[in-house]
Scaffold this active site. Structure first.
Site, short mmCIF file in Angstrom:
data_model
loop_
_atom_site.label_atom_id
_atom_site.label_comp_id
_atom_site.label_asym_id
_atom_site.label_seq_id
_atom_site.Cartn_x
_atom_site.Cartn_y
_atom_site.Cartn_z
NE ARG A 101 -2.30 8.25 0.38
CZ ARG A 101 -1.73 7.55 1.36
NH1 ARG A 101 -2.08 7.74 2.62
NH2 ARG A 101 -0.80 6.65 1.08
CG HIS A 128 -0.70 2.17 -1.97
ND1 HIS A 128 -0.03 3.28 -2.44
CD2 HIS A 128 -0.51 2.17 -0.62
CE1 HIS A 128 0.54 3.91 -1.43
NE2 HIS A 128 0.26 3.27 -0.31
CD GLN A 131 3.14 0.12 0.87
OE1 GLN A 131 2.88 1.21 1.31
NE2 GLN A 131 4.10 -0.63 1.39
CG ASP A 222 -3.53 -2.73 4.37
OD1 ASP A 222 -3.25 -1.95 5.31
OD2 ASP A 222 -4.04 -2.36 3.30
CB CYS A 262 1.34 -1.24 3.35
SG CYS A 262 -0.36 -1.34 3.97
NE ARG A 289 5.55 3.65 -0.62
CZ ARG A 289 4.41 4.25 -0.22
NH1 ARG A 289 3.81 3.86 0.89
NH2 ARG A 289 3.84 5.19 -0.94
N1 CP Z 1 1.83 2.81 3.44
C1 CP Z 1 1.38 4.07 3.25
O1 CP Z 1 0.99 4.45 2.16
O2 CP Z 1 1.39 4.83 4.37
P1 CP Z 1 0.81 6.31 4.52
O3 CP Z 1 -0.71 6.18 4.51
O4 CP Z 1 1.32 6.81 5.83
O5 CP Z 1 1.26 7.13 3.35
N1 NVA Z 2 -5.47 -0.21 2.71
C1 NVA Z 2 -4.99 0.90 3.47
C2 NVA Z 2 -3.59 1.22 3.06
C3 NVA Z 2 -2.96 2.38 3.79
C4 NVA Z 2 -1.58 2.67 3.31
C5 NVA Z 2 -5.91 2.09 3.27
O1 NVA Z 2 -6.32 2.34 2.13
O2 NVA Z 2 -6.21 2.78 4.24
#
Ligand code: CP
Ligand code: NVA
Length: 301
Positions: A101, A128, A131, A222, A262, A289
């Site tokens: 990530r 993502h 997701q 989101d 999400c 997930r």
């Molecule tokens: N939806 C998602 O990716 O959540 P986290 O940021 O908690 O991993």
């Molecule tokens: N768009 C959000 C998604 C988190 C899972 C972010 O990048 O923070």
């Protein structure tokens, strides 16, 4: 269809059949606990916080009999400028797969280029994919045929919506992004969508018009401020003010619509009544997930 040793960086690199195979595997093997990762170690390299992605991957590895190693970017030599190339080469000698990530998608691509193990995108500024694979599973389980859905994402052209639109363009779905002016997906994503649309007959709409929520069977939102955009908070909250998912807005959706997010959620983008209401499937979405990532690990590692 060959999955072994492939990276999962963006859904654009997968065919319709491959995307459906991952989801079908996830549905079929949902509760299967076995030892196919016995003796294998999966690394989790995180530059941003995470609850779902980190924990669901760790549990997925555990349920498949493997081990996971969590690596916080700031505690690795990466934080003292060791190169991505050298880090990727070293980690490939220890690990059997790497979930990462990162802020910049370009850095994920660089790690993948120099890794000899599968690299899985656990979220970047651009995509993502894990997701959206779980989300498509949720839509199938709750609503049935993906092609019969009118999917509406209300929010900005961000990592989550980019992956949703790309998956929809590959699978031939009817998906809309409703966003304020100036928050559309980047040109690179729009070009991928246009090319796929021609082949798949998908119907992808990008609009600023909230009345397009009419008859939606899936409403997805989101946060307005993604990780890394914190300094834009005031501007974004002002620009998105009309785009909140309220009880009034969802009255325009199909009577049996589902609400998706999400997570994590803030109070800005959706009313409590919708978020905790009877149409909300957000907890099943979070659970999926785990299942879909087990399927990804089964297929890739
Ligand atoms: N939806 C998602 O990716 O959540 P986290 O940021 O908690 O991993
Ligand atoms: N768009 C959000 C998604 C988190 C899972 C972010 O990048 O923070």
């Amino acid at each position: 269809m060959e999955f072994k040793n492939r990276h999962l960086l963006s859904l654009k690199d997968f065919t319709k059949e491959e995307i459906l195979k991952i989801i079908e595997t996830s549905i079929k093997e949902k509760y299967k606990i076995e030892d196919i990762l016995k003796g294998k170690t999966i690394g989790l390299l995180f530059q941003k916080p995470s609850t779902r992605t980190r924990i669901s991957f760790e549990v997925a590895v555990n349920q498949l009999g493997g081990r996971s190693v969590y690596m916080n970017w700031s505690e690795l030599q990466l934080s003292r400028k060791e190169s991505l190339k050298d880090t990727a080469k070293v980690l490939s000698r220890y690990l059997n797969a790497l979930v990462a990530r990162l802020f910049k998608h370009s850095e994920l691509l660089e790690i993948a280029e120099y890794s000899t193990i599968p690299v899985i995108n656990g979220l970047t500024d651009l995509y993502h994919p894990c997701q959206i694979l779980g989300d498509l599973q949720t839509i199938i389980e709750k609503k049935g045929d993906l092609k019969k859905q009118k999917i509406v994402f209300i929010g900005d052209g961000n990592n989550v919506s980019n992956s949703l639109l790309i998956a929809s363009s590959i699978l031939g779905l009817n998906t809309k992004l409703i966003c304020p002016k100036g928050y559309e997906p980047p040109e690179s994503v729009l070009n991928i969508i246009k090319n796929n649309e021609r082949i798949s007959n998908a119907k992808i709409t990008i609009t600023n018009n909230l009345s397009e929520v009419e008859d939606a069977t899936v409403i997805y939102t989101d946060v307005w401020v993604s990780m890394g955009q914190e300094e834009e908070t005031t501007k974004r909250i002002r620009d998105f003010a009309e785009y909140k998912v309220t009880e009034k807005l969802v009255k325009k959706a199909a009577p049996d619509y589902i609400f998706m997010h999400c997570l994590p959620r803030t109070a800005y983008e959706v009313d409590d009544e919708v978020f905790y209401g009877q149409h909300s499937v957000v907890w099943d979405q979070a659970e999926n997930r785990l299942h879909v990532q087990k399927a990804i690990l089964r297929l890739l590692v």
